[in-house]
Design a protein around this motif. Structure first.
Motif: not given
Length: 457
Positions: A48, A51, A55, A164, A167, A442
């Protein structure tokens, strides 16, 4: 607009910026000349976090580098003014399932951890030959090691990855099989691998291995031995031949021998080599977990490095002979640099028995040559000289696209906003169109572009 404060609030790991006391340390790499001043170093704690960092970089318009072991001579684990997603601090654990003969390895682990954890259960996996190499970079680029003769490449022993790319995906033969195919040889083009699952194999606790040093006038005899031995090499055997100058500046031939058995068996297998008469013989039975640190002295942490790779010739005496050695020593004469040509004799029958389309990796190589140049106290002049030496050495060696993990920065990275696609196509050959399709799925924005960069279809 991307906000570093917003990222910190959601992030479980550590966000380091130039204002933090540990910033300079966070930039350290195995190859000191691959150090780059990142804008943000994100020490991720889980997928997480990865990710979130991706971002942030995307929203801020910043480049991404992925740091596992930080062992890239090309600088692919660093980026100037960008975001480094660093797995080494928090995602570095390994877990063995001895019943299933599997090892779960986080993306920031080093091979030393794998070797030590597995052998406690009488098991081992294919690993690199320098044990402080990061698992991630070596694994996604192919992965050769002393056990390749018996078990193939690291990618041939990879069962599952967790990636990752914004997602979080599990990839194996049944889940996201296209991603799984691409990441086993396609490098860091598709995301950040936070966990690998590798196959393990029964392994004896001790092996016969070590450095055996010869004077340069023995080159023809060593080549004759190799010409006889290499075509009928056994899976449990392997050698590295290094042509370099010793600490006293005199030429030498350094051979690392390996036999996955007893000293008696090993000395029998290499009897004709030992009969040539080395000036020093340090080969002996050693604990298996020490095998992958034999070549560590050639890869000291914190020096400066430049690599070039090229394939072995069809016959060892074409790469090792009196004239070739003399030419290499003439080029490797800088007092400020240690230059070495490493001939890797890992048996390829098992590697090349894998189906051509099983992964985007060549199954027709005979073996690899690494040209390594090392120096201390970096200056622009010394770095320029290192590249000059490496290219001059490569010019007298066999031509062809070498092992991707040995490529230098100038051959593979994007330059001036453009990507050197010719090198990438030469590496992946017939697999390139399929990799382009996977890249488009991807990573259509090409956020992952620090290695042989694939341009989306």
């Amino acid at each position: 607009m991307a906000s570093i404060e917003s990222l910190k609030q959601q992030f479980k790991g550590d966000i380091v910026t130039p204002q933090d006391s540990d910033y300079e340390q966070s930039l350290d790499r195995w190859a000191a000349n691959s150090r780059r001043a990142a804008a943000v170093v994100a020490f991720v704690k889980d997928a997480e976090d990865v990710a979130l960092a991706i971002k942030y970089a995307r929203d801020a318009g910043l480049r991404i580098a992925i740091r596992g072991g930080g062992h890239s001579a090309a600088g692919s684990s660093s980026c100037e003014g960008g975001v480094v997603i660093d797995l080494s601090r928090h995602l570095n654990s390994v877990r063995v399932d001895p019943d299933e003969k599997l090892i779960y390895v986080q993306g920031g682990a080093q091979w030393k951890s794998v070797d030590h954890a597995a052998i406690k259960h009488g098991l081992a996996g294919v690993a690199g030959t320098v044990n402080h190499t990061g698992v991630g970079g070596l694994a996604v680029g192919g992965g050769y090691g002393w056990l390749s003769g018996s078990h193939g490449l690291v990618i041939d022993n990879t069962l599952t990855v967790v990636t990752a790319d914004g997602s979080i995906l599990t990839a194996n033969e049944t889940e996201n099989p296209d991603l799984f195919w691409g990441v086993r040889g396609g490098g860091s083009n598709f995301g950040v691998v936070t966990e690998f699952v590798f196959k393990l194999h029964p392994q004896r606790p001790k092996v016969f291995a070590g450095p055996v040093i010869f004077s340069p006038e023995k080159s023809e005899e060593i080549a004759a031995f190799l010409d006889d031995w290499w075509p009928k090499v056994k899976p449990e055997e392997g050698m590295l031949i290094v042509m370099m100058r010793g600490p006293d500046g005199n030429p030498l031939i350094l051979s690392f021998v390996f036999f996955n058995g007893t000293e008696e068996e090993g000395r029998t297998a290499y009897k004709k080599l030992f009969d040539i008469g080395p000036v020093a013989d340090h080969a002996t039975e050693i604990p298996y977990e020490e095998l992958n640190n034999l070549t560590n002295p050639l890869a000291e942490w914190g020096c400066n490095y430049y690599f070039k790779g090229t394939p072995l010739s069809g016959k060892p005496s074409e790469d090792l002979n009196k004239q070739k050695l003399a030419d290499i020593m003439a080029i490797a004469s800088s007092p400020d640099h240690i230059a070495a040509v490493l001939l890797e004799y890992f048996p390829h029958n098992k590697i090349n028995s894998a189906p051509v389309n099983s992964a985007p990796y060549r199954r027709d190589l005979n073996g690899n040559i690494l040209v390594l140049v090392q120096w201390r106290n970096n200056t622009q002049e010394k770095e320029a000289k290192a590249k000059e030496i490496a290219h001059a050495l490569t010019d007298i060696l066999p031509k062809g696209e070498g092992y991707g993990n040995y490529t230098p920065e100038s051959d593979a990275l994007p330059t001036a906003g453009a990507v050197t696609a010719d090198k990438t196509k030469a590496l992946f050959r017939e697999h390139y169109p399929r990799l382009q399709t996977i890249k488009k799925k991807y990573d259509p924005l090409m956020m992952f572009n620090q290695w042989y960069t694939i341009i989306p279809e």
